[in-house]
Design an enzyme around this catalytic site. Structure first.
Site, PDB file in Angstrom:
ATOM      1  N   SER A 237       2.661  -1.828  10.927  1.00 50.15           N
ATOM      2  CA  SER A 237       3.989  -2.385  10.998  1.00 50.15           C
ATOM      3  C   SER A 237       4.810  -3.372  11.027  1.00 50.15           C
ATOM      4  CB  SER A 237       4.221  -1.595  12.218  1.00 50.15           C
ATOM      5  OG  SER A 237       3.788  -0.348  12.975  1.00 50.15           O
TER       6      SER A 237
ATOM      7  N   GLY B 123       1.562   2.475  10.911  1.00 47.81           N
ATOM      8  CA  GLY B 123       2.486   3.630  10.756  1.00 47.81           C
ATOM      9  C   GLY B 123       2.749   3.838  12.370  1.00 47.81           C
TER      10      GLY B 123
ATOM     11  N   GLU C  99      -6.229  -4.970   9.477  1.00 46.45           N
ATOM     12  CA  GLU C  99      -5.040  -3.507  10.300  1.00 46.45           C
ATOM     13  C   GLU C  99      -5.670  -3.475  11.442  1.00 46.45           C
ATOM     14  OE1 GLU C  99      -2.654  -2.626   6.842  1.00 46.45           O
ATOM     15  OE2 GLU C  99      -4.959  -0.856   6.747  1.00 46.45           O
TER      16      GLU C  99
ATOM     17  N   HIS D 247     -10.234   1.632   4.243  1.00 47.33           N
ATOM     18  CA  HIS D 247      -8.636   1.217   4.901  1.00 47.33           C
ATOM     19  C   HIS D 247      -8.901   2.677   5.824  1.00 47.33           C
ATOM     20  CE1 HIS D 247      -4.669   2.666   6.425  1.00 47.33           C
ATOM     21  NE2 HIS D 247      -4.350   2.183   5.544  1.00 47.33           N
TER      22      HIS D 247
ATOM     23  N   ASN E  28       0.779  -0.943   0.209  1.00 50.39           N
ATOM     24  CA  ASN E  28       0.210   0.043   0.443  1.00 50.39           C
ATOM     25  C   ASN E  28       0.432   0.780  -0.081  1.00 50.39           C
ATOM     26  OD1 ASN E  28      -2.208   1.844   0.025  1.00 50.39           O
ATOM     27  ND2 ASN E  28      -2.401   1.807   2.210  1.00 50.39           N
TER      28      ASN E  28
ATOM     29  N   LYS F 199       0.221   3.458  -0.162  1.00 50.64           N
ATOM     30  CA  LYS F 199      -0.862   5.390   0.292  1.00 50.64           C
ATOM     31  C   LYS F 199      -0.754   6.412  -0.477  1.00 50.64           C
ATOM     32  CE  LYS F 199      -0.027   3.536   5.085  1.00 50.64           C
ATOM     33  NZ  LYS F 199      -0.251   3.674   6.347  1.00 50.64           N
TER      34      LYS F 199
ATOM     35  N   GLU G  78      -7.223   4.699   7.644  1.00 47.68           N
ATOM     36  CA  GLU G  78      -7.514   6.227   6.743  1.00 47.68           C
ATOM     37  C   GLU G  78      -8.650   6.442   5.697  1.00 47.68           C
ATOM     38  OE1 GLU G  78      -3.261   6.051   4.939  1.00 47.68           O
ATOM     39  OE2 GLU G  78      -2.591   5.223   7.263  1.00 47.68           O
TER      40      GLU G  78
HETATM   41  C1  PEP Z   1      -1.162   0.239   5.899  1.00 45.88           C
HETATM   42  O1  PEP Z   1      -1.579   1.498   6.427  1.00 45.88           O
HETATM   43  O2  PEP Z   1      -1.542  -0.726   5.131  1.00 45.88           O
HETATM   44  C2  PEP Z   1      -0.163  -0.237   6.693  1.00 45.88           C
HETATM   45  C3  PEP Z   1       0.076  -1.236   7.053  1.00 45.88           C
HETATM   46  O3  PEP Z   1       1.386   0.855   6.700  1.00 45.88           O
HETATM   47  P1  PEP Z   1       2.367   0.287   7.959  1.00 45.88           P
HETATM   48  O4  PEP Z   1       2.382  -0.892   7.480  1.00 45.88           O
HETATM   49  O5  PEP Z   1       3.389   1.543   7.211  1.00 45.88           O
HETATM   50  O6  PEP Z   1       2.599  -0.183   9.204  1.00 45.88           O
END
Ligand code: PEP
Length: 263
Positions: free
Chosen positions: A216, A179, A173, A103, A7, A9, A105
């Site tokens: 993460s 993040g 998630e 997602h 992803n 983003k 976000e």
């Molecule tokens: C995400 O936002 O889909 C994600 C998993 O981000 P990160 O790996 O940076 O935590």
């Protein structure tokens, strides 16, 4: 088959994409031939999808390559007077076959709700695009995770009831892990995956639905997640922006799979 989803983003630039795709085209085919246990799907910002399609060429045009292209969102509508929207048919023209939907976000920053998500899932099924449907609790919701997942999964489950053979992926998630550098432990993630799989099992599906973990993920912890019995893949944000870091994740996951196959 494990799936690793990248992803991007709202990140990227033409030079960075050129470098990333160049490295993938050079290295992924051999890695996939040597140990074919892991698929990759990259989901760039909409405006860069055609650039990825062009630069990745046969990697995204041939399903057997083990590499796919997706988007980070999808219009809830088909073609028409919907200013600013990118629809499923458009994604298909660039060999897109997956779409990240819901997602956290998008849910928190852009007010994505269940009504819109039902429509988006419907559009993706209608165009044979596999939704990567994101769910996950905030830190404050840990105690009532089952209720939170029930509510978030509802739009997907409702649509799946009408399309029991459709393909879909659920991405677990936890918001507190995205993040932050604070990934869930593999045990905690696996428990949530099991919960999700139990909920999916309540509706009768002919296709099995993969449940992937995101939050993460790095090259160091990737294999600990995919080594768990109910984790079928990974959704990777920050660590997917560099091709070598994503390829390292893929290789570590493959090595773990090979070890498990030997026992
Ligand atoms: C995400 O936002 O889909 C994600 C998993 O981000 P990160 O790996 O940076 O935590």
């Amino acid at each position: 088959m494990i799936i690793v989803i990248a992803n991007w983003k709202s990140n990227g630039s033409l030079p960075a994409i050129g470098e990333w795709c160049g490295e993938m085209v050079d290295k992924f085919p051999q890695i996939h031939i040597d140990k074919p246990g892991c698929q990759v799907c990259v989901c760039p910002p909409h405006i860069f999808i055609s650039e990825f399609a062009d630069k990745l060429g046969s990697l995204v045009q041939q399903p057997a390559s083990g590499f796919a292209l997706g988007s980070q969102d999808l219009s809830p509508y088909a073609m028409g007077a919907y200013t600013g929207e990118v629809n499923a048919q458009m994604l298909k023209e660039f060999f897109g076959s997956y779409a990240i939907l819901g997602h956290s976000e998008r849910r928190t920053l852009f007010g994505e709700n269940s009504t819109a998500l039902s429509q988006k899932v419907k559009q993706s099924f209608a165009s044979d695009i596999t939704p990567i449907f994101c769910v996950g609790e905030t830190a404050g919701e840990r105690e009532k995770i089952s209720d939170v997942l029930d509510e978030q999964l509802e739009p997907l489950l409702q649509e799946l009831k009408h399309r029991p053979d459709a393909k879909a992926i659920v991405a677990y998630e936890p918001v507190w892990a995205i993040g932050t550098g604070q990934a869930a432990t593999p045990k905690v993630a696996n428990e949530a995956h099991l919960l999700i799989k139990d909920k999916l099992a309540k509706i009768e599906l002919t296709n099995s639905i993969k449940v992937v973990y995101g939050g993460s993920v790095t090259a160091d912890n990737a294999k600990d997640f995919t080594g768990m019995p109910d984790i079928d893949g990974l959704l990777v944000g920050g660590a997917s922006l560099k091709a070598d870091s994503l390829l390292q994740i893929v290789q570590n996951v493959q090595n773990m799979q090979n070890m498990q196959n030997l026992v």
